[in-house]
Design an enzyme around this catalytic site. Structure first.
Site, PDB file in Angstrom:
ATOM      1  N   ASP A 149       4.605  -0.177  11.873  1.00 30.07           N
ATOM      2  CA  ASP A 149       3.439  -0.778  11.447  1.00 30.07           C
ATOM      3  C   ASP A 149       3.398  -2.206  12.123  1.00 30.07           C
ATOM      4  O   ASP A 149       2.184  -2.736  11.839  1.00 30.07           O
ATOM      5  CB  ASP A 149       3.183  -0.603   9.959  1.00 30.07           C
ATOM      6  CG  ASP A 149       2.877   0.786   9.573  1.00 30.07           C
ATOM      7  OD1 ASP A 149       2.634   1.550  10.275  1.00 30.07           O
ATOM      8  OD2 ASP A 149       3.073   1.095   8.375  1.00 30.07           O
TER       9      ASP A 149
ATOM     10  N   ASP B 174      -5.358   8.375   9.110  1.00 33.77           N
ATOM     11  CA  ASP B 174      -5.568   7.732  10.454  1.00 33.77           C
ATOM     12  C   ASP B 174      -5.329   8.622  11.656  1.00 33.77           C
ATOM     13  O   ASP B 174      -4.650   9.703  11.419  1.00 33.77           O
ATOM     14  CB  ASP B 174      -4.062   6.670  10.485  1.00 33.77           C
ATOM     15  CG  ASP B 174      -4.537   5.222  10.216  1.00 33.77           C
ATOM     16  OD1 ASP B 174      -5.713   5.114  10.149  1.00 33.77           O
ATOM     17  OD2 ASP B 174      -3.551   4.413  10.102  1.00 33.77           O
TER      18      ASP B 174
ATOM     19  N   LYS C 231       0.635  -1.266   0.102  1.00 28.84           N
ATOM     20  CA  LYS C 231       0.027   0.015  -0.069  1.00 28.84           C
ATOM     21  C   LYS C 231       0.966   1.447  -0.019  1.00 28.84           C
ATOM     22  O   LYS C 231       0.530   2.360  -0.753  1.00 28.84           O
ATOM     23  CB  LYS C 231      -0.981   0.058   1.231  1.00 28.84           C
ATOM     24  CG  LYS C 231      -1.576   1.142   1.546  1.00 28.84           C
ATOM     25  CD  LYS C 231      -2.463   1.260   2.844  1.00 28.84           C
ATOM     26  CE  LYS C 231      -2.781   2.620   3.438  1.00 28.84           C
ATOM     27  NZ  LYS C 231      -2.229   3.204   4.767  1.00 28.84           N
TER      28      LYS C 231
END
Length: 435
Positions: free
Chosen positions: A320, A122, A23
């Protein structure tokens, strides 16, 4: 009515799973098509909301977009509608998409101006965009923020190469400045540049288009400006966050799983960090094979002190995956301190794990100590809401390992980053239903 996943956990899974395209790389290289009039073909594009929105945004700007296969698109950015950038439609679409900041560098480089609504995305603490704009300013751009309409307007009719020391090794910041610098006059050097594989991919792609970037893979990039770039073909790396998530999933559910086509040399220390948790994995060709393990034991440091796992800019361990490591440690034997240095409030989903029966001490917004249950006690299924994209998958892994039924709400957050995650997990034997 929001969507939710209902999961009946506690069953081992088995089979093969292929990670989607990355992504974070997608958002950069898709934006880079704006740097040329010629055709650019990009493959292994993940079919996820954030990426699809960016592709749609390019179409609205006048890029000719054609989908030639399920994961492949061609882009021709010959005629760009400059008026679109002042429109309400752009404000709505650009504002709802964090990745929209990535179009600014290419637009500045090619057209000498750009506008961008304040981006969304986010909620994981303050993610500043200063790095991007300070870099553009050093290259000679002037920008002003208009609080009335919420737009940043940038004038860059005269970009010149320069020395830039980034205040933080921001991946998107580095990518954006690189894209602005490839068409600037003269030489740009960027020090404290991010050097993630995604960024290396972008630089290699730009070089194939005719850019002159050296120092790829290091934190000092040198860019000699060129006048024009051409087309190219580019294939995205597999998503390393998915690969790490699947390693964790296999261990926590005691499953035998093969992760296909992982581009192992690009994973950095990710496999090693999972090995430190005691997870067995082996490389077979370019696949990672994880055997079914009844239990896994966290290593200690050589002097016997508790293992600490923390994030750092590449080639350190990616932030992440810290949420995933935290969840997987719940069922390990031993204890580990998880130290989330780079973002605040990313550990704020541990309350859900505590409700499920995990032994975790949240020390502060950045640190949590996990005391492993060694699979002596199973987690119990609960209803919960996913706060952000990475925590969402961590909760999904916890639910798949838990006894009984779990419901995860707000799965839009998960689906911003993971394509068809439910059908792909079902293929491994997971009992997961979308409602």
């Amino acid at each position: 009515m929001t969507n939710a996943f209902v999961i009946n956990g506690g069953k081992p899974l088995k089979g093969e799973i292929t990670p989607q395209g990355a992504k974070n790389e997608a958002l950069q290289v898709i934006s880079a098509v704006l740097l040329t009039e010629q055709k650019v073909t990009i493959s292994n594009i993940p079919d996820i909301k954030d990426v699809n929105k960016l592709i749609e945004l390019l179409g609205d700007m006048g890029v000719i977009v054609e989908k030639t296969a399920s994961d492949t698109y061609t882009f021709i950015a010959k005629d760009i509608d400059q008026d679109f950038f002042q429109s309400e439609s752009f404000k709505t679409k650009g504002g709802g998409l964090r990745g929209s900041i990535m179009i600014v560098g290419p637009l500045l480089a090619r057209f000498g101006k750009a506008s961008i609504p304040k981006p969304g995305g986010d909620k994981i603490g303050r993610r500043r965009l200063d790095t991007h704009f300070l870099g553009f300013e050093k290259l000679g751009a002037r920008f002003d923020y208009n609080p009335e309409d919420g737009f940043f307007n940038v004038d860059a009719s005269n970009l010149k190469g320069t020395y830039i020391l980034l205040d933080e090794a921001s991946v998107t910041g580095t990518a954006n400045i690189v894209m602005a610098a490839v068409l600037a006059k003269g030489t740009t050097t960027i020090y404290n540049a991010a050097c993630e594989p995604y960024l290396q991919q972008l630089c290699k792609m730009l070089n194939r288009m005719g850019a002159k970037i050296s120092g790829i893979g290091s934190n000092l990039l040198t860019i000699e400006g060129v006048t024009v770039l051409g087309g190219t073909d580019h294939r995205l790396l597999p998503d390393m966050i998915e690969i790490g998530s699947f390693i964790g999933l296999a261990a926590m559910t005691g499953s035998e799983i093969t992760i296909k086509d992982v581009k192992y040399p690009e994973l950095g220390m990710i496999p090693d960090v999972f090995k430190r948790l005691g997870i067995k994995l082996e490389l077979r060709g370019d696949d990672i094979y994880i055997p079914a393990q009844d239990h896994y034991e966290i290593e200690t440091f050589i002097d016997g002190s508790i293992m600490t796992i923390s994030d750092a800019p590449w080639p350190g361990f990616t932030p992440d995956l810290l949420s995933i490591v935290l969840v997987v440690a719940i069922q390990a034997k031993g204890a580990v301190l998880i130290h989330q240095k780079m973002f605040e409030s990313r550990l704020f989903f541990v309350d859900k794990l505590l409700d499920m029966g995990a032994q975790i001490i949240l020390c502060d917004p950045h640190r949590a100590t996990v005391i492993g249950l060694d699979k002596q006690v199973q987690l119990r299924g609960i209803s919960m809401t996913s706060p952000d994209i990475r925590a969402g998958v961590s909760l999904l892994i916890a639910a798949l390992s838990a006894q009984g039924k779990s419901t995860i709400y707000n799965i839009e957050q998960i689906e911003r980053g993971y394509q068809n995650i439910d059908t792909r997990l079902k293929a491994l034997g997971a009992d997961i239903t979308r409602i």
